[in-house]
Enzyme design. Structure first.
Site, short mmCIF file in Angstrom:
data_model
loop_
_atom_site.label_atom_id
_atom_site.label_comp_id
_atom_site.label_asym_id
_atom_site.label_seq_id
_atom_site.Cartn_x
_atom_site.Cartn_y
_atom_site.Cartn_z
N PRO A 90 4.04 25.53 2.63
CA PRO A 90 3.92 26.82 3.30
C PRO A 90 3.51 27.95 2.36
O PRO A 90 3.92 28.00 1.20
CB PRO A 90 5.33 27.09 3.85
CG PRO A 90 6.23 26.21 3.05
CD PRO A 90 5.41 25.00 2.69
N ASN A 91 2.71 28.83 2.91
CA ASN A 91 2.23 30.06 2.25
C ASN A 91 1.21 29.82 1.14
O ASN A 91 0.66 30.78 0.60
CB ASN A 91 3.42 30.90 1.71
CG ASN A 91 4.34 31.33 2.83
OD1 ASN A 91 3.88 31.90 3.81
ND2 ASN A 91 5.62 31.02 2.73
N ARG A 117 -1.68 36.31 -2.25
CA ARG A 117 -0.22 36.26 -2.26
C ARG A 117 0.31 36.48 -3.68
O ARG A 117 0.04 35.68 -4.57
CB ARG A 117 0.20 34.86 -1.78
CG ARG A 117 1.67 34.60 -1.89
CD ARG A 117 2.00 33.12 -1.67
NE ARG A 117 3.42 32.94 -1.71
CZ ARG A 117 4.03 31.77 -1.88
NH1 ARG A 117 3.31 30.68 -2.02
NH2 ARG A 117 5.33 31.71 -1.91
N TYR A 147 1.08 34.03 -8.78
CA TYR A 147 0.30 32.84 -8.42
C TYR A 147 -1.18 32.92 -8.81
O TYR A 147 -1.92 31.96 -8.60
CB TYR A 147 0.43 32.56 -6.92
CG TYR A 147 1.86 32.30 -6.50
CD1 TYR A 147 2.53 31.15 -6.93
CD2 TYR A 147 2.56 33.20 -5.70
CE1 TYR A 147 3.84 30.90 -6.57
CE2 TYR A 147 3.88 32.96 -5.33
CZ TYR A 147 4.51 31.82 -5.77
OH TYR A 147 5.82 31.57 -5.42
N ASN A 172 2.74 20.17 -3.78
CA ASN A 172 3.43 21.44 -4.02
C ASN A 172 4.08 21.79 -2.69
O ASN A 172 3.41 22.30 -1.79
CB ASN A 172 2.45 22.53 -4.45
CG ASN A 172 3.18 23.84 -4.73
OD1 ASN A 172 4.38 23.97 -4.44
ND2 ASN A 172 2.47 24.81 -5.28
N ALA A 214 8.19 26.57 -0.61
CA ALA A 214 9.63 26.83 -0.45
C ALA A 214 10.40 25.64 0.12
O ALA A 214 11.63 25.56 -0.03
CB ALA A 214 9.83 28.06 0.43
N GLU A 243 5.39 16.13 -8.29
CA GLU A 243 5.69 17.45 -7.73
C GLU A 243 5.11 18.52 -8.64
O GLU A 243 5.29 18.44 -9.86
CB GLU A 243 7.23 17.59 -7.67
CG GLU A 243 7.72 18.96 -7.24
CD GLU A 243 9.26 19.04 -7.29
OE1 GLU A 243 9.94 18.00 -7.48
OE2 GLU A 243 9.77 20.16 -7.14
N HIS A 270 4.39 22.85 -9.27
CA HIS A 270 4.60 24.26 -8.92
C HIS A 270 3.73 25.10 -9.82
O HIS A 270 3.62 24.84 -11.02
CB HIS A 270 6.06 24.66 -9.11
CG HIS A 270 6.97 23.85 -8.25
ND1 HIS A 270 7.08 24.06 -6.90
CD2 HIS A 270 7.76 22.80 -8.55
CE1 HIS A 270 7.90 23.17 -6.39
NE2 HIS A 270 8.33 22.39 -7.36
N ARG A 324 12.78 31.62 -12.43
CA ARG A 324 12.76 32.57 -11.32
C ARG A 324 14.16 32.67 -10.68
O ARG A 324 15.15 32.34 -11.32
CB ARG A 324 11.66 32.18 -10.32
CG ARG A 324 10.27 32.25 -10.94
CD ARG A 324 9.18 31.91 -9.94
NE ARG A 324 9.12 32.89 -8.87
CZ ARG A 324 8.42 32.71 -7.74
NH1 ARG A 324 7.71 31.59 -7.57
NH2 ARG A 324 8.41 33.63 -6.79
C1 DQA Z 1 5.98 27.36 -5.60
C2 DQA Z 1 7.38 27.87 -5.98
C3 DQA Z 1 8.26 27.99 -4.77
O1 DQA Z 1 9.54 28.47 -5.14
C4 DQA Z 1 7.65 28.96 -3.77
O2 DQA Z 1 8.44 29.02 -2.60
C5 DQA Z 1 6.24 28.63 -3.44
C6 DQA Z 1 5.35 28.21 -4.52
C7 DQA Z 1 5.01 27.36 -6.81
O3 DQA Z 1 3.96 26.76 -6.69
O4 DQA Z 1 5.32 27.98 -7.83
O5 DQA Z 1 5.80 28.79 -2.31
O6 DQA Z 1 6.09 26.03 -5.15
#
Ligand code: DQA
Length: 153
Positions: A9-10, A17, A22, A74, A77, A98, A100, A107
């Site tokens: 998501p997002n 964003r 990011y 990835n 959240a 995985e 990020h 964080r």
């Molecule tokens: C994320 C880190 C997560 O905590 C966050 O909710 C994201 C992006 C990252 O790529 O750093 O949406 O996965």
């Protein structure tokens, strides 16, 4: 070798964003970079993004049937909340890495826990868009027998 790239998501909002966290690349830019790198390594990738937990879970469930050998994910959240996603990996035994973009360990405390990390082959965090490329490289190295635990000292 076929690798499924899953974005949670997002991540469709990358580029606009929180660019201080990011960066400025869009999801299309990242997918393009991954596709180019995959091509040079002669592996096939397919990318899928969703804001919906169940659609990501369905992708994990169907990955083997759809001919994928690995997943690069990835989970956004859902990393921190989704027992259902973890269960999908446990049920399918699909190997995955995985990734990020941000350094989640540095964080907010709620980002320090990953529901899926324990089942992952490995986790890469904190290198921006390069986290994806490093994850892809790690999968390819592993498949070529060049992973850290495979190289004789
Ligand atoms: C994320 C880190 C997560 O905590 C966050 O909710 C994201 C992006 C990252 O790529 O750093 O949406 O996965």
């Amino acid at each position: 070798m076929r690798i499924l790239v899953l974005h949670g998501p997002n991540l469709n909002l990358l580029g606009q964003r929180e660019p201080d966290i990011y960066g400025h690349l869009t999801l299309d830019d990242i997918n393009q970079e991954l596709a180019e790198f995959a091509k040079t390594c002669e592996v096939e990738i397919e990318a899928f993004q969703s804001n919906a937990e169940h659609l990501l879970i369905e992708q994990v469930q169907q990955a083997r049937t759809n001919g994928f050998d690995w997943i690069l994910i990835n989970p956004g959240a859902y990393t921190h909340t989704s027992i259902a996603l973890r269960d999908a990996f446990a049920a399918t035994q699909m190997p995955f890495v995985e990734v990020h973009m941000s350094q989640v360990a540095a964080r907010e405390p709620f980002r320090h826990q990953s529901m899926i990390a324990e089942l992952a082959h490995g986790t890469i965090s904190g290198f921006g868009a390069d986290s994806y490329l490093l994850g892809l490289q790690a999968i390819i190295n592993h498949e070529l027998g060049r992973g850290p635990s495979q190289v004789e000292s």
